[in-house]
Write a protein that holds these residues in place. Structure first.
Motif, PDB file in Angstrom:
ATOM      1  N   TRP A  11       5.087  12.796  77.931  1.00  0.00           N
ATOM      2  CA  TRP A  11       4.268  12.203  78.995  1.00  0.00           C
ATOM      3  C   TRP A  11       4.848  10.840  79.376  1.00  0.00           C
ATOM      4  CZ3 TRP A  11      -1.820  12.484  78.749  1.00  0.00           C
ATOM      5  CH2 TRP A  11      -2.234  13.825  78.791  1.00  0.00           C
ATOM      6  N   GLY A  34       3.003  19.352  77.405  1.00  0.00           N
ATOM      7  CA  GLY A  34       3.695  18.184  76.850  1.00  0.00           C
ATOM      8  C   GLY A  34       3.934  18.329  75.355  1.00  0.00           C
ATOM      9  N   PHE A  62       5.271  13.413  83.747  1.00  0.00           N
ATOM     10  CA  PHE A  62       6.181  13.520  82.596  1.00  0.00           C
ATOM     11  C   PHE A  62       7.386  12.620  82.777  1.00  0.00           C
ATOM     12  CE2 PHE A  62       4.186  17.802  82.649  1.00  0.00           C
ATOM     13  CZ  PHE A  62       3.731  17.874  81.342  1.00  0.00           C
TER      14      PHE A  62
END
Ligand SMILES: Cc1ncc(C[n+]2csc(CCOP(=O)(O)OP(=O)(O)O)c2C)c(N)n1
Ligand code: SF4
Ligand code: SF4
Ligand code: SF4
Ligand SMILES: [Mg+2]
Lengths: 249, 90
Positions: A11, A34, A62
């Motif tokens: 992230w 993630g 991300f």
């Protein structure tokens, strides 16, 4: 003790809190994704594509190469990237309106061609970003902005069973599953298998994720869980629909 | 650009001091999904407000068993449970 949030490493912490509404399932699906990216150690090889709709709010989500495209077109864009750079792990992330209606031709053709990409499609039963209109996934009887008396199948037809369709038109190497934000560990497992299937270049990989949209459902936390766990899973059964047979040796 | 506010935790000892429950008001949107999923009904609304000015959550240290379900279901990663004995893996 200096306690830090337990965000996935992949992230982008600088863009958090993210842009999704309170209680939005997109956050949970992207948390599962993630964590899987972290666990597989593939952050440097992932290319993430998001669509039009609330999925586009993930354009800075991300710390990976990211592209945002139009309704369902995320699929062919990711196919193009995969063909140009087969060493990349490409993820097309989209909503049910984008993937099953406005841009459904792309899903159908990529699945039929058996393109070696991973599609994660978020089923929240509505066109969320535009204010909660009926989507292909709106369930019989479900009230939305454009079906104020509930979706009548005689008039508005039946909902789209996406994974069932994809399972029917793909080759043996395809991976197809339907998970839910209410079954977080399972959802993670499906996403992981879908990415591993791409890594092994076995075939098209598709995960539909049942998600929440409290804003357009107009539900409090209790009703939000109830809607996704009970009503949605009655219409949309969870599980793996197609798992490739892995040859020994 | 790191948002400093998201990083500040309010931490309290739970589960007979065997774990620390932390809430990050800078991340909490007050959705309440965590409260509904807590098997011990340990979470209540807090006086502390979150990023949208809505109440965050606070655990009853007597009831909380540090099971980490609330941490898992939070779409915003606003809860972090740290067990002092380790074993924070999913
Ligand atoms: C060709 C075209 N038609 C309509 C729109 C308007 N539009 C933007 S987002 C959206 C709904 C997206 O719904 P979905 O794909 O289910 O994503 P969600 O917001 O629910 O996550 C629509 C209809 C558009 N951008 N382009
Ligand atoms: S409108 Fe619905 S899908 Fe979109 S961010 Fe808000 S809760 Fe999520
Ligand atoms: S850790 Fe478990 S018991 Fe403690 S507040 Fe969270 S869900 Fe409840
Ligand atoms: S801690 Fe997370 S799940 Fe709980 S109310 Fe805040 S944002 Fe929602
Ligand atoms: Mg939708």
């Amino acid at each position: 003790m200096d306690i830090q949030p337990k965000m996935p490493k992949s992230w982008n912490a600088a863009t958090k809190p993210h842009k999704f509404c309170p209680g939005c399932g997109h956050g949970l699906i992207l948390k599962a994704l993630g964590q899987v990216i972290d666990e597989m150690g593939i952050q440097d090889r992932v290319v993430f594509g998001c669509d039009i709709g609330c999925s586009l709010l993930a354009w800075d989500f991300f710390n990976v190469d990211t592209v945002q495209t139009h309704h369902g077109r995320t699929t062919p864009v990711m196919v193009g990237i995969k063909k140009a750079r087969p060493d990349r792990i490409v993820i097309a992330y989209m909503g049910d309106g984008g993937g099953y209606a406005i841009g459904s031709q792309h899903l159908v053709n990529a699945a039929t061609r058996d393109d070696k990409i991973t599609v994660i499609l978020v089923n929240n039963t509505v066109y969320a970003m535009t204010g909660g209109q009926m989507a292909p996934t709106t369930m019989p009887g479900q009230k939305t902005e454009t079906t104020p008396y509930g979706r009548e199948v005689e008039q508005a037809g039946y909902p789209m069973m996406g994974p069932e369709m994809v399972a029917a038109i793909t080759q043996e190497g395809a991976y197809v599953a339907r998970g839910s934000v209410a079954r977080f560990r399972k959802l993670k497992q499906y996403i992981r298998k879908a990415l591993e299937n791409q890594l092994a270049m076995r075939g098209f990989s598709f995960v539909e994720a049942l998600s929440t949209c409290p804003t357009n459902w107009r539900t409090n936390a209790e009703k939000t869980w109830e809607f996704v766990e009970k009503k949605m899973t009655e219409q949309y059964p969870l599980g793996e629909l197609k798992v490739p047979v892995v040859k020994e040796g | 650009m790191e948002k400093a506010a998201t990083k500040k935790a309010i931490s309290i000892d739970v589960h007979k001091g065997k774990a620390v429950f932390s809430i990050f008001p800078g991340l909490c949107k007050g959705c309440g999904l965590c409260r509904e999923k807590c098997p011990e009904e340990a979470l209540s609304w807090s006086e502390e407000l979150g990023v949208y000015g809505t109440p965050t959550v606070v655990p009853d240290p007597e009831k909380c068993k540090a099971c980490r379900i609330c941490e898992q279901v939070c779409p915003d990663c606003a809860i972090a449970i740290v067990r002092k004995t380790g074993g924070d893996k999913d």
